[in-house]
Write a protein that holds these residues in place. Sequence first.
Motif, PDB file in Angstrom:
ATOM      1  N   MET A  50       0.886  -1.175  -0.158  1.00  0.00           N
ATOM      2  CA  MET A  50      -0.174  -0.062  -0.105  1.00  0.00           C
ATOM      3  C   MET A  50       0.887   1.256  -0.053  1.00  0.00           C
ATOM      4  SD  MET A  50      -3.422  -0.518   2.279  1.00  0.00           S
ATOM      5  CE  MET A  50      -4.188   0.775   1.466  1.00  0.00           C
ATOM      6  N   PRO A  52       2.917   2.734  -1.972  1.00  0.00           N
ATOM      7  CA  PRO A  52       2.722   3.647  -3.101  1.00  0.00           C
ATOM      8  C   PRO A  52       1.642   4.507  -3.240  1.00  0.00           C
ATOM      9  CG  PRO A  52       3.480   1.531  -4.141  1.00  0.00           C
ATOM     10  CD  PRO A  52       3.275   1.371  -2.562  1.00  0.00           C
ATOM     11  N   PHE A  53       0.344   3.997  -2.789  1.00  0.00           N
ATOM     12  CA  PHE A  53      -0.948   4.673  -2.791  1.00  0.00           C
ATOM     13  C   PHE A  53      -0.899   5.721  -1.626  1.00  0.00           C
ATOM     14  CE2 PHE A  53      -4.837   5.177  -0.325  1.00  0.00           C
ATOM     15  CZ  PHE A  53      -5.561   5.568  -1.284  1.00  0.00           C
ATOM     16  N   LEU A  54      -0.349   5.128  -0.450  1.00  0.00           N
ATOM     17  CA  LEU A  54       0.029   6.309   0.512  1.00  0.00           C
ATOM     18  C   LEU A  54       0.819   7.630   0.221  1.00  0.00           C
ATOM     19  CD1 LEU A  54       0.473   3.703   3.477  1.00  0.00           C
ATOM     20  CD2 LEU A  54      -1.595   5.031   2.775  1.00  0.00           C
ATOM     21  N   ARG A  56       0.874   8.797  -2.540  1.00  0.00           N
ATOM     22  CA  ARG A  56       0.105   9.825  -3.556  1.00  0.00           C
ATOM     23  C   ARG A  56      -1.136  10.255  -2.770  1.00  0.00           C
ATOM     24  NH1 ARG A  56       0.181   5.226  -6.998  1.00  0.00           N
ATOM     25  NH2 ARG A  56      -1.960   5.054  -6.478  1.00  0.00           N
ATOM     26  N   ALA A  57      -1.445   9.791  -1.570  1.00  0.00           N
ATOM     27  CA  ALA A  57      -2.623  10.272  -0.984  1.00  0.00           C
ATOM     28  C   ALA A  57      -2.285  10.310   0.515  1.00  0.00           C
ATOM     29  CB  ALA A  57      -3.576   9.484  -1.222  1.00  0.00           C
ATOM     30  N   SER A  58      -1.282  10.836   0.960  1.00  0.00           N
ATOM     31  CA  SER A  58      -0.796  10.641   2.295  1.00  0.00           C
ATOM     32  C   SER A  58      -1.865  11.656   3.178  1.00  0.00           C
ATOM     33  CB  SER A  58       0.416  11.240   2.636  1.00  0.00           C
ATOM     34  OG  SER A  58       0.595  12.453   1.998  1.00  0.00           O
ATOM     35  N   GLN A 175     -10.035   2.834   1.866  1.00  0.00           N
ATOM     36  CA  GLN A 175      -8.426   3.038   1.819  1.00  0.00           C
ATOM     37  C   GLN A 175      -7.956   3.221   2.987  1.00  0.00           C
ATOM     38  OE1 GLN A 175     -10.590   4.657  -0.319  1.00  0.00           O
ATOM     39  NE2 GLN A 175     -10.051   3.999  -2.372  1.00  0.00           N
ATOM     40  N   PHE A 179      -5.588   0.747   5.363  1.00  0.00           N
ATOM     41  CA  PHE A 179      -4.114   1.315   5.703  1.00  0.00           C
ATOM     42  C   PHE A 179      -3.901   1.083   7.207  1.00  0.00           C
ATOM     43  CE2 PHE A 179      -1.942   4.947   7.504  1.00  0.00           C
ATOM     44  CZ  PHE A 179      -0.621   4.562   7.386  1.00  0.00           C
ATOM     45  N   THR A 216      -5.037  -8.046   0.924  1.00  0.00           N
ATOM     46  CA  THR A 216      -5.237  -6.796   0.523  1.00  0.00           C
ATOM     47  C   THR A 216      -6.341  -6.403  -0.642  1.00  0.00           C
ATOM     48  OG1 THR A 216      -2.891  -6.111   1.217  1.00  0.00           O
ATOM     49  CG2 THR A 216      -4.348  -4.420  -0.072  1.00  0.00           C
ATOM     50  N   LEU A 220      -9.939  -4.642  -0.306  1.00  0.00           N
ATOM     51  CA  LEU A 220     -10.357  -3.337  -1.082  1.00  0.00           C
ATOM     52  C   LEU A 220     -11.810  -3.838  -2.068  1.00  0.00           C
ATOM     53  CD1 LEU A 220      -6.806  -2.203  -2.357  1.00  0.00           C
ATOM     54  CD2 LEU A 220      -8.348  -1.021  -0.607  1.00  0.00           C
TER      55      LEU A 220
END
Length: 287
Positions: A50, A52-54, A56-58, A175, A179, A216, A220
């Motif tokens: 996860m 890479p997603f974090l 981008r959207a921390s 998400q 996380f 995961t 999702l």
Amino acid sequence: MNPSLLKAAALIVLSESMLVGAGVIIRVVSDELSTPMIVFMRNLMGLILMLPFLLRASRAMATKNIHLHLMRAVVGISAMSCLYYSWSVLPLGQAALLKQTAPFFVPVIAFWWLGEHVPARVKLALLVGFAGVALILNPQQGAINMGIIVALLGASLSALAKVTVRRMHLTEPPQRIVFYFALFGSLFSVVPAALHWVTPSPEALLWLLGLGAASTLAQLSLSRAYTLVPAAQLGPFTYSSVVLAAAVGWLLWDESIALLTIFGMLLVFAGGVLTLNRPAKTAAGAK
């Protein structure tokens, strides 16, 4: 079937298929690693996947309900430990079926915690479902299978985790929930894993990476499905894992299931459908 329901059903089947795949991986690596090790590595791998997603959207990860995330993680890790153990010692079809008894515990917990009304239809469903569980336990054999008891404990803890998520859904997107579960799950499971530590082989690490990815994706997919249509409409599709797990267990390990157990499984399935497939008004109120 309308397009939203069709898409949601496909996501549920995907989620359940991934969970069966996770069960197969757990069965494979349990010869080398203990359950606490597998639980820790699953959460660690999920957290890594996860990242890479974090990145981008921390900002989307900020929350005012950290206490609920902590509670969900403690309960969820306990449930995961029980269910992973059951996957390793029970026939796959039976383990998958017992995992699906969680809906029987949800109305009881929601009544006790959230004060939700339990309709007569659901009470009947609980009676039918637990009658099926009694047949699966088959106490006339003279000894209760501890794997089944642990699986039922895991299902009840999983139900508590689901009710916790119900409390969170108004402010927490899927998400963020996934996380924090992976983050706190990794932290809470590291101590039991350290007490049973065995350095995984390269082959086991590959399996564990697959376990993290499958679990995961299952979470999702499940979360996304329940944003498309009411949960009550998706109940029957969650039992696809039982059929798939029984088929995989038979193909890979020549597992068979006793006739009495099959009858019990049918009762659990009937009770689960009655529990989940409630009228729209009741289901909406439960959300």
